[in-house]
Design an enzyme around this catalytic site. Structure first.
Site: not given
Length: 238
Positions: A37, A200-202, A110, A15
């Site tokens: 936030k 993409p991951a990372g 959130g 998120k």
């Protein structure tokens, strides 16, 4: 869309990095951005929280927290255990509307999922979104189980009369398994809303300059990006 609420189907779905990507793409499009936030938990005083992480990755934006609680718990629980006043939906609305006066886009991130409780009365991010009449972007995971949590979130949004702008996959691996590849097709169906990106991951570990340059390529034009859902879906099928 001066205010956009960003929620997840749960924790650790990407998120915050998705919020950073949306912010970076909006900044690249020439828009002024603020990130709010709603409730920061699990971070000690003086330590950078999620809003600061978004600013580090995305660039020159306004980063604000409504409240901060030290233990990594649901905001209502963390506030109670810390002996601090809880965040209420009205507090989130007031802060977001103030930021919207001076910014083109306010991203309200959130804590956890849509119905994580902010206060003892059961107030949630969904309540804040309803009061603001703001659309909601849902960040989902890629793997097995995501169809259920995404559909539950989408159904709750519809039941409350809230607009589900779309879904973003927050952590797409280099080598997706069969379930992940199928989920690319099925997520829009269960959500009843378009797939608007895949990170993409990372990518949260990238240097900020690299992150900012790449972010529009992870998001659809609706989010100021260049990502093409049909092309991504075709590539994921192979």
């Amino acid at each position: 869309m001066p205010i956009l609420v960003i929620t997840g189907t749960g924790t650790e779905v990407g998120k915050t990095v998705t919020t950073a990507a949306v912010a970076a793409a909006a900044l690249a499009a020439g828009r002024s951005v603020a990130v709010l936030k709603a409730a920061q938990t699990g971070v000690a005083p003086g330590e950078p929280g999620d809003a600061e992480e978004v600013a580090r990755l995305a660039g020159a934006l306004t980063a604000v927290e409504v409240a901060r609680f030290p233990e990594p718990l649901a905001p209502a629980t963390a506030a109670r255990r810390a002996g601090l006043a809880p965040v209420r939906p009205g507090d989130v609305v007031e802060a977001a509307r103030k930021l919207a006066v001076e910014h083109d886009l306010v991203l309200v991130e959130g804590a956890g999922g849509l119905l994580v409780r902010f206060d003892e009365a059961g107030g949630t991010l969904a309540d804040a979104a309803r009061l603001m009449r703001a659309p909601v972007l849902v960040v989902s995971s890629a793997g097995l189980g995501t169809l259920n949590t995404t559909e539950l979130t989408a159904r709750e949004l519809r039941a409350r009369g809230l607009e589900l702008l779309g879904v973003v996959i927050g952590d797409w691996p280099d080598s997706p398994d069969l379930a992940m590849r199928c989920n690319v097709t099925d997520l829009p169906d269960v959500a009843g809303a378009p797939l608007l990106g895949a990170l993409p991951a990372g990518v949260g570990a990238l240097a900020p300059a690299v992150f900012r340059a790449a972010a529009p390529g992870w998001l659809a034009p609706r989010l100021d990006g260049t990502w093409d859902a049909d092309a991504f879906r075709a590539g994921a099928a192979h």
